[in-house]
Design an enzyme around this catalytic site. Structure first.
Site, PDB file in Angstrom:
ATOM      1  N   LYS A  13       0.826  -1.217   0.000  1.00 29.38           N
ATOM      2  CA  LYS A  13       0.000   0.000   0.000  1.00 29.38           C
ATOM      3  C   LYS A  13       0.859   1.266   0.000  1.00 29.38           C
ATOM      4  O   LYS A  13       0.707   2.122  -0.867  1.00 29.38           O
ATOM      5  CB  LYS A  13      -0.909   0.041   1.237  1.00 29.38           C
ATOM      6  N   ARG A  88     -10.003   1.448   8.110  1.00 28.12           N
ATOM      7  CA  ARG A  88      -9.712   0.028   8.356  1.00 28.12           C
ATOM      8  C   ARG A  88     -10.773  -0.641   9.205  1.00 28.12           C
ATOM      9  O   ARG A  88     -10.648  -1.838   9.491  1.00 28.12           O
ATOM     10  CB  ARG A  88      -8.387  -0.121   9.099  1.00 28.12           C
ATOM     11  N   ARG A 127      11.875  -6.041   5.594  1.00 27.77           N
ATOM     12  CA  ARG A 127      11.829  -4.628   5.993  1.00 27.77           C
ATOM     13  C   ARG A 127      12.339  -4.457   7.427  1.00 27.77           C
ATOM     14  O   ARG A 127      12.951  -3.442   7.755  1.00 27.77           O
ATOM     15  CB  ARG A 127      10.398  -4.086   5.872  1.00 27.77           C
ATOM     16  N   ARG A 133      11.481  -1.365  11.733  1.00 27.46           N
ATOM     17  CA  ARG A 133      10.172  -1.018  12.293  1.00 27.46           C
ATOM     18  C   ARG A 133       9.809  -1.982  13.415  1.00 27.46           C
ATOM     19  O   ARG A 133       9.920  -3.193  13.247  1.00 27.46           O
ATOM     20  CB  ARG A 133       9.106  -1.053  11.190  1.00 27.46           C
ATOM     21  N   ARG A 144      -1.003  -8.561  13.188  1.00 26.79           N
ATOM     22  CA  ARG A 144      -1.532  -7.559  12.237  1.00 26.79           C
ATOM     23  C   ARG A 144      -2.382  -8.244  11.171  1.00 26.79           C
ATOM     24  O   ARG A 144      -3.403  -7.710  10.747  1.00 26.79           O
ATOM     25  CB  ARG A 144      -0.377  -6.799  11.594  1.00 26.79           C
TER      26      ARG A 144
HETATM   27  P1  B4P Z   1       3.597  -1.887   2.363  1.00 23.44           P
HETATM   28  O1  B4P Z   1       2.462  -2.821   2.257  1.00 23.44           O
HETATM   29  O2  B4P Z   1       3.659  -0.733   1.418  1.00 23.44           O
HETATM   30  O3  B4P Z   1       3.575  -1.546   3.873  1.00 23.44           O
HETATM   31  P2  B4P Z   1       2.715  -0.476   4.629  1.00 23.44           P
HETATM   32  O4  B4P Z   1       2.034   0.505   3.753  1.00 23.44           O
HETATM   33  O5  B4P Z   1       3.664   0.074   5.582  1.00 23.44           O
HETATM   34  O6  B4P Z   1       1.506  -1.269   5.277  1.00 23.44           O
HETATM   35  P3  B4P Z   1       1.212  -1.641   6.752  1.00 23.44           P
HETATM   36  O7  B4P Z   1      -0.205  -2.055   6.752  1.00 23.44           O
HETATM   37  O8  B4P Z   1       2.222  -2.653   7.165  1.00 23.44           O
HETATM   38  O9  B4P Z   1       1.507  -0.399   7.660  1.00 23.44           O
HETATM   39  P4  B4P Z   1       0.757   0.965   7.979  1.00 23.44           P
HETATM   40  O10 B4P Z   1       1.830   1.974   8.056  1.00 23.44           O
HETATM   41  O11 B4P Z   1      -0.373   1.258   7.054  1.00 23.44           O
HETATM   42  O12 B4P Z   1       5.030  -2.546   2.135  1.00 23.44           O
HETATM   43  C1  B4P Z   1       5.544  -3.562   2.963  1.00 23.44           C
HETATM   44  C2  B4P Z   1       6.948  -3.975   2.495  1.00 23.44           C
HETATM   45  O13 B4P Z   1       6.861  -4.655   1.252  1.00 23.44           O
HETATM   46  C3  B4P Z   1       7.929  -2.829   2.269  1.00 23.44           C
HETATM   47  O14 B4P Z   1       9.168  -3.194   2.805  1.00 23.44           O
HETATM   48  C4  B4P Z   1       8.017  -2.702   0.761  1.00 23.44           C
HETATM   49  O15 B4P Z   1       9.289  -2.249   0.335  1.00 23.44           O
HETATM   50  C5  B4P Z   1       7.774  -4.120   0.307  1.00 23.44           C
HETATM   51  N1  B4P Z   1       7.142  -4.200  -1.003  1.00 23.44           N
HETATM   52  C6  B4P Z   1       6.114  -3.425  -1.443  1.00 23.44           C
HETATM   53  N2  B4P Z   1       5.765  -3.779  -2.697  1.00 23.44           N
HETATM   54  C7  B4P Z   1       6.577  -4.832  -3.042  1.00 23.44           C
HETATM   55  C8  B4P Z   1       6.694  -5.662  -4.212  1.00 23.44           C
HETATM   56  N3  B4P Z   1       5.908  -5.476  -5.286  1.00 23.44           N
HETATM   57  N4  B4P Z   1       7.620  -6.642  -4.196  1.00 23.44           N
HETATM   58  C9  B4P Z   1       8.411  -6.826  -3.117  1.00 23.44           C
HETATM   59  N5  B4P Z   1       8.367  -6.082  -1.993  1.00 23.44           N
HETATM   60  C10 B4P Z   1       7.451  -5.090  -1.955  1.00 23.44           C
HETATM   61  O16 B4P Z   1       0.144   0.718   9.435  1.00 23.44           O
HETATM   62  C11 B4P Z   1       0.963   0.462  10.550  1.00 23.44           C
HETATM   63  C12 B4P Z   1       0.145   0.502  11.835  1.00 23.44           C
HETATM   64  O17 B4P Z   1      -0.414   1.832  12.026  1.00 23.44           O
HETATM   65  C13 B4P Z   1      -1.078  -0.411  11.916  1.00 23.44           C
HETATM   66  O18 B4P Z   1      -0.738  -1.745  12.274  1.00 23.44           O
HETATM   67  C14 B4P Z   1      -1.926   0.318  13.011  1.00 23.44           C
HETATM   68  O19 B4P Z   1      -1.448   0.063  14.298  1.00 23.44           O
HETATM   69  C15 B4P Z   1      -1.686   1.786  12.690  1.00 23.44           C
HETATM   70  N6  B4P Z   1      -2.730   2.311  11.786  1.00 23.44           N
HETATM   71  C16 B4P Z   1      -2.517   2.785  10.515  1.00 23.44           C
HETATM   72  N7  B4P Z   1      -3.701   3.163   9.969  1.00 23.44           N
HETATM   73  C17 B4P Z   1      -4.674   2.917  10.904  1.00 23.44           C
HETATM   74  C18 B4P Z   1      -6.079   3.075  10.924  1.00 23.44           C
HETATM   75  N8  B4P Z   1      -6.764   3.561   9.877  1.00 23.44           N
HETATM   76  N9  B4P Z   1      -6.758   2.734  12.043  1.00 23.44           N
HETATM   77  C19 B4P Z   1      -6.117   2.267  13.112  1.00 23.44           C
HETATM   78  N10 B4P Z   1      -4.775   2.065  13.151  1.00 23.44           N
HETATM   79  C20 B4P Z   1      -4.052   2.391  12.064  1.00 23.44           C
END
Ligand code: B4P
Length: 186
Positions: A13, A88, A127, A133, A144
């Protein structure tokens, strides 16, 4: 264009949101990034969010909703936005609908990135090595994924009913996934 990008943790994402938003000329807004920036600056919001994030739990709806409402009142979102990782929960869906309604707006598209659990765990453990992280440990990643299945996966049906949901395969090179997503959005 008012859009969401959804999908399980690690589906790509955050990675895709930045590129797609730049290509569409709208800001990418990541609730996870805002929480992490606040946690790094040790603000009261950041300290509260950190206690949930490090356990793999969602930050409470009231906190998240108020933060998104404030962000969506800033001038750079007038022409549109790409929200990454919000909403979410069902309560967040309702809240966002209300905020948009009040402004006379609605969502145009909800992009869902799909990736299987094995790939997700592999990406997030990688990552953990590069970014350090605190929520990318084996145990927290599993939690998660459970939270996503329990609270967020059901939310997708709400958008499918409105006929604005687009599912895209998130497996493959980052550029390949971007082109796939942009083609699906056109
Ligand atoms: P991503 O999937 O991009 O990770 P993310 O956006 O950080 O998603 P995530 O759900 O984990 O975290 P968020 O910050 O939203 O990428 C993951 C990895 O994969 C990276 O290392 C990337 O380089 C790699 N990658 C991506 N594409 C690839 C490909 N094509 N091939 C290979 N590798 C690839 O949320 C974190 C926390 O914040 C949540 O757990 C929660 O506690 C809180 N939070 C955020 N939003 C919330 C909400 N709306 N409500 C409540 N809590 C919330």
């Amino acid at each position: 264009m008012r859009m969401l990008i959804m999908g399980p943790p690690g589906a790509g994402k955050g990675t895709q949101a930045k590129v797609i938003a730049a290509r569409l000329g709208v800001p990418a807004i990541s609730t996870g990034d805002i929480f992490r920036a606040n946690a790094a600056a040790a603000t009261p919001l950041g300290r509260e969010a950190q206690t949930y994030m490090e356990r793999g739990e969602y930050v409470p709806d009231e906190v998240t909703n108020a933060m998104v409402r404030d962000r969506l009142s800033e001038p750079d979102v007038t022409a549109g936005f790409l929200l990454d990782g919000y909403p979410r929960t069902p309560a967040q869906v309702d809240y966002l609908d209300g905020v948009l309604d009040q402004a006379g707006h609605h969502l145009d598209r909800v992009l869902v990135l799909a990736a299987d659990t094995e790939e997700i765990v592999k990406r997030l453990l990688l990552r953990a090595e590069t970014d350090g992280r605190t929520d990318d440990t084996d145990e927290v990643i599993r939690r998660r994924l459970e939270v996503y299945a329990e609270q967020t996966a059901p939310v997708l049906d709400r958008y499918a009913e409105r006929d604005i949901l687009i599912r895209v395969d998130g497996i493959g090179e980052v550029d390949t996934v971007t082109e796939r997503a942009l083609a699906a959005l056109r």
